[in-house]
Design a protein around this motif. Structure first.
Motif, PDB file in Angstrom:
ATOM      1  N   ARG A 284       0.836  -1.078   0.032  1.00  3.20           N
ATOM      2  CA  ARG A 284       0.116  -0.023  -0.098  1.00  3.20           C
ATOM      3  C   ARG A 284       0.882   1.307  -0.041  1.00  3.20           C
ATOM      4  N   PRO A 285       1.260   1.772  -1.105  1.00  5.04           N
ATOM      5  CA  PRO A 285       1.748   3.153  -1.135  1.00  5.04           C
ATOM      6  C   PRO A 285       1.014   4.157  -0.365  1.00  5.04           C
ATOM      7  N   ILE A 286       1.487   4.909   0.463  1.00  2.39           N
ATOM      8  CA  ILE A 286       0.796   5.952   1.394  1.00  2.39           C
ATOM      9  C   ILE A 286       0.716   7.048   0.658  1.00  2.39           C
ATOM     10  N   TYR A 287      -0.407   7.852   0.587  1.00  2.28           N
ATOM     11  CA  TYR A 287      -0.459   9.119  -0.187  1.00  2.28           C
ATOM     12  C   TYR A 287      -1.150   9.942   0.732  1.00  2.28           C
ATOM     13  N   CYS A 288      -1.210  11.356   0.563  1.00  2.00           N
ATOM     14  CA  CYS A 288      -1.510  12.371   1.403  1.00  2.00           C
ATOM     15  C   CYS A 288      -1.784  13.528   0.483  1.00  2.00           C
ATOM     16  N   MET A 289      -2.787  14.333   1.212  1.00  2.00           N
ATOM     17  CA  MET A 289      -3.419  15.514   0.372  1.00  2.00           C
ATOM     18  C   MET A 289      -2.597  16.606   0.757  1.00  2.00           C
ATOM     19  N   PRO A 290      -2.304  17.579   0.038  1.00  2.18           N
ATOM     20  CA  PRO A 290      -1.550  18.700   0.354  1.00  2.18           C
ATOM     21  C   PRO A 290      -2.184  19.677   1.408  1.00  2.18           C
ATOM     22  N   LEU A 291      -1.313  19.902   2.266  1.00  2.00           N
ATOM     23  CA  LEU A 291      -1.797  20.466   3.782  1.00  2.00           C
ATOM     24  C   LEU A 291      -2.545  22.014   3.282  1.00  2.00           C
ATOM     25  N   ASP A 292      -2.107  22.656   2.130  1.00  2.00           N
ATOM     26  CA  ASP A 292      -2.759  23.801   1.876  1.00  2.00           C
ATOM     27  C   ASP A 292      -3.840  23.616   0.729  1.00  2.00           C
ATOM     28  N   GLN A 293      -4.451  22.654   0.673  1.00  2.00           N
ATOM     29  CA  GLN A 293      -5.447  22.359  -0.364  1.00  2.00           C
ATOM     30  C   GLN A 293      -6.849  23.338  -0.002  1.00  2.00           C
ATOM     31  N   THR A 294      -7.454  23.676  -0.960  1.00  2.00           N
ATOM     32  CA  THR A 294      -8.833  24.704  -0.963  1.00  2.00           C
ATOM     33  C   THR A 294      -9.436  24.427  -2.183  1.00  2.00           C
ATOM     34  N   TRP A 295     -10.494  24.733  -2.123  1.00  2.00           N
ATOM     35  CA  TRP A 295     -11.653  24.466  -3.420  1.00  2.00           C
ATOM     36  C   TRP A 295     -12.601  25.613  -3.062  1.00  2.00           C
ATOM     37  N   GLU A 296     -13.320  25.871  -4.306  1.00  2.00           N
ATOM     38  CA  GLU A 296     -14.528  26.701  -4.249  1.00  2.00           C
ATOM     39  C   GLU A 296     -15.822  25.822  -3.619  1.00  2.00           C
ATOM     40  N   THR A 297     -16.440  26.359  -2.521  1.00  2.00           N
ATOM     41  CA  THR A 297     -17.547  25.535  -2.245  1.00  2.00           C
ATOM     42  C   THR A 297     -18.646  25.310  -3.037  1.00  2.00           C
ATOM     43  N   LEU A 298     -19.317  24.106  -3.185  1.00  2.05           N
ATOM     44  CA  LEU A 298     -20.500  24.010  -4.043  1.00  2.05           C
ATOM     45  C   LEU A 298     -21.783  23.901  -3.264  1.00  2.05           C
ATOM     46  N   PRO A 299     -22.919  24.456  -3.839  1.00  6.02           N
ATOM     47  CA  PRO A 299     -24.083  24.580  -2.833  1.00  6.02           C
ATOM     48  C   PRO A 299     -24.876  23.312  -2.442  1.00  6.02           C
ATOM     49  N   ASN A 300     -24.240  22.059  -2.840  1.00  8.14           N
ATOM     50  CA  ASN A 300     -24.913  20.895  -2.440  1.00  8.14           C
ATOM     51  C   ASN A 300     -24.059  19.506  -2.624  1.00  8.14           C
ATOM     52  N   LEU A 301     -22.816  19.842  -2.330  1.00  5.15           N
ATOM     53  CA  LEU A 301     -21.922  18.847  -2.719  1.00  5.15           C
ATOM     54  C   LEU A 301     -20.472  18.982  -1.589  1.00  5.15           C
ATOM     55  N   THR A 302     -20.220  17.951  -0.941  1.00  4.82           N
ATOM     56  CA  THR A 302     -18.981  18.158  -0.033  1.00  4.82           C
ATOM     57  C   THR A 302     -18.540  16.530   0.072  1.00  4.82           C
ATOM     58  N   MET A 303     -17.491  16.710   1.086  1.00  3.96           N
ATOM     59  CA  MET A 303     -16.895  15.239   1.357  1.00  3.96           C
ATOM     60  C   MET A 303     -16.319  15.514   2.838  1.00  3.96           C
ATOM     61  N   ILE A 345     -21.980  24.295   4.466  1.00  2.00           N
ATOM     62  CA  ILE A 345     -21.070  23.646   3.937  1.00  2.00           C
ATOM     63  C   ILE A 345     -19.789  24.330   3.729  1.00  2.00           C
ATOM     64  N   SER A 346     -19.791  25.608   3.509  1.00  7.19           N
ATOM     65  CA  SER A 346     -18.436  26.375   3.420  1.00  7.19           C
ATOM     66  C   SER A 346     -17.787  26.532   4.727  1.00  7.19           C
ATOM     67  N   SER A 347     -18.685  26.588   5.735  1.00  5.10           N
ATOM     68  CA  SER A 347     -18.047  26.735   7.042  1.00  5.10           C
ATOM     69  C   SER A 347     -17.317  25.327   7.463  1.00  5.10           C
ATOM     70  N   TYR A 348     -18.265  24.416   7.175  1.00  2.05           N
ATOM     71  CA  TYR A 348     -17.566  23.049   7.567  1.00  2.05           C
ATOM     72  C   TYR A 348     -16.245  22.849   6.828  1.00  2.05           C
ATOM     73  N   GLU A 349     -16.191  23.221   5.604  1.00  2.00           N
ATOM     74  CA  GLU A 349     -15.091  23.016   4.956  1.00  2.00           C
ATOM     75  C   GLU A 349     -13.936  24.131   5.359  1.00  2.00           C
ATOM     76  N   ILE A 350     -14.057  25.188   5.534  1.00  2.00           N
ATOM     77  CA  ILE A 350     -12.994  25.769   6.078  1.00  2.00           C
ATOM     78  C   ILE A 350     -12.420  25.323   7.367  1.00  2.00           C
ATOM     79  N   ASN A 351     -13.250  24.845   8.358  1.00  2.00           N
ATOM     80  CA  ASN A 351     -12.829  24.409   9.581  1.00  2.00           C
ATOM     81  C   ASN A 351     -12.230  23.236   9.311  1.00  2.00           C
ATOM     82  N   MET A 352     -12.942  22.100   8.628  1.00  2.00           N
ATOM     83  CA  MET A 352     -12.386  20.905   8.151  1.00  2.00           C
ATOM     84  C   MET A 352     -11.020  20.727   7.665  1.00  2.00           C
ATOM     85  N   ARG A 353     -10.761  21.717   6.656  1.00  2.00           N
ATOM     86  CA  ARG A 353      -9.409  21.780   6.168  1.00  2.00           C
ATOM     87  C   ARG A 353      -8.150  22.140   6.995  1.00  2.00           C
ATOM     88  N   LYS A 354      -8.639  23.192   7.809  1.00  2.00           N
ATOM     89  CA  LYS A 354      -7.668  23.596   8.687  1.00  2.00           C
ATOM     90  C   LYS A 354      -7.190  22.490   9.838  1.00  2.00           C
TER      91      LYS A 354
END
Length: 386
Positions: A284-303, A345-354
């Motif tokens: 299992r190669p171990i992968y990692c998301m960039p620490l500074d990732q960001t994206w534009e919030t969508l109105p009805n889709l998140t992860m 969703i936007s507020s969640y994503e900002i806090n989640m990414r941090k």
């Protein structure tokens, strides 16, 4: 409530997705979980999970599942040994009285993945999980999404939440940012009926887990609740080593020869792991998301979870972060604090990414420490501070 009259689709039935479904249902939301496994009896593998006070345990508390957790967690499974390549013990907490009070916050109780999944599944309304739903694609329809699956009919949802893991097929609908290779590959090894198949390691584990360090490599393993043990041979390797190496995935004799060559200075006490491993073993190669990732919030889709922030496993934050994502997203969507789903969703994503960035940084640092010169002494210093 923002989602009172909306259909919510959660794609992925791991700890994060199922926790989110439970928390949203407690608020009266209409939720479906689309899971690719054929049914609830599909085999759940992987190492046991240690639940952390401020994340995994906090989510279970909010979900009203702590009592069920108490019935299923493995007392003493969190005890540990730190050893060198010769299995000489340098740290042990086995003689310390094992804690059984999971609500005092002084330890991280461990539970096997199967029992945790069953607890979460048992808490959901009948018909919540749509099994054998292998997500293929989706397209915008009206104000929501039409989801397509390999083996089942399409389904409409007003809101879609990706909980489909590190190789998420929904993430590309949100961002083009991809994970990078951490420089570490882990070879997963499972040994059934370990008391007979690997008696020396089984006795050494004594129901707990082991971290072995030597020559910039690791063996990390532990006891499972079914009498099996699971280990990872963890080493620095080229990103494509898993596909280009000469590791024999289907031959125990050749697998042992690989270990003897790759871990040349390690004791033969470890040989029984490779002689008796269930085949094929899984690099299992171990992968990692960039620490500074960001994206534009969508109105009805998140992860949530690995779909949003896959990280190395060297801080035990993966499942815990996913369950904390579920807890926080459920509160953002149901608190009444926000005017629109997009704002929530936007507020969640900002806090989640941090939050995820900090956890990922710890995981990367631990990974480097564990695969460096002098790793044994460095890890002893870490646990000596606790």
């Amino acid at each position: 409530m923002l989602i009172a009259d909306k259909q919510v689709a959660i794609v992925g039935g791991g700890p994060g997705g199922l926790t989110l479904a439970r928390l949203l249902q407690l608020k009266g939301a209409n939720v479906k979980v689309y899971e690719r496994d054929i049914n609830k009896h599909a085999r759940v593998t992987g190492s046991p999970l240690d639940m952390h006070e401020g994340s995994g345990m906090a989510a279970l508390q909010k979900a009203g599942l702590v009592d069920e957790f108490k019935k299923n967690f493995r007392v003493g499974a969190d005890k540990k040994l730190i050893v060198n390549e010769n299995a000489e013990i340098f740290f042990s907490d086995h003689d310390t009285k094992q804690n059984e009070d999971i609500e005092n916050g002084s330890f991280n109780p461990e539970i096997d993945r199967g029992p945790l999944r069953n607890i979460l599944l048992g808490s959901l309304q009948p018909g919540t999980v749509v099994w054998d739903s292998h997500f293929i694609s989706m397209e915008k329809q009206n104000d929501g999404w039409l989801l397509h699956f390999k083996n089942s009919l399409p389904a409409y949802a007003d809101i879609v939440i990706a909980a489909d893991g590190a190789n998420s097929r929904i993430r590309p609908y949100i961002t083009e940012i991809k994970a990078f290779y951490s420089g570490i590959t882990m070879v997963e090894i499972n040994i059934p009926d370990a008391e007979k198949a690997a008696p020396h390691i089984y006795k050494l584990l004594n129901g707990g887990k082991i971290m072995a360090f030597g020559n910039r490599k690791c063996l990390l393993g532990g006891q499972k609740g079914d009498g099996n043990i699971g280990f990872y041979a963890s080493l620095k390797a080229d990103e494509h080593w898993a596909t280009n190496n000469d590791l024999a995935h289907y031959d125990n004799t050749q697998l042992l020869q690989w270990f003897k060559a790759a871990y040349a200075e390690w004791s033969n006490i470890w040989y029984e792991l490779f002689e008796n491993a269930v085949l094929p073993v899984i690099p299992r190669p171990i992968y990692c998301m960039p620490l500074d990732q960001t994206w534009e919030t969508l109105p009805n889709l998140t992860m949530i979870g690995d779909a949003a922030h896959v990280m190395p496993p060297f801080a035990g934050e993966g499942a815990n972060s996913a369950m904390l994502d579920a807890l926080e997203l459920s509160e953002y969507l149901t608190s009444g604090k926000y005017g629109t789903v997009k704002e929530a969703i936007s507020s969640y994503e900002i806090n989640m990414r941090k939050r995820a960035s900090m956890a990922t940084q710890r995981s990367l640092e631990n990974g480097e420490r564990m695969h460096s010169a002098g790793a044994l002494q460095k890890m002893l210093a870490v646990f000596g501070d606790k």
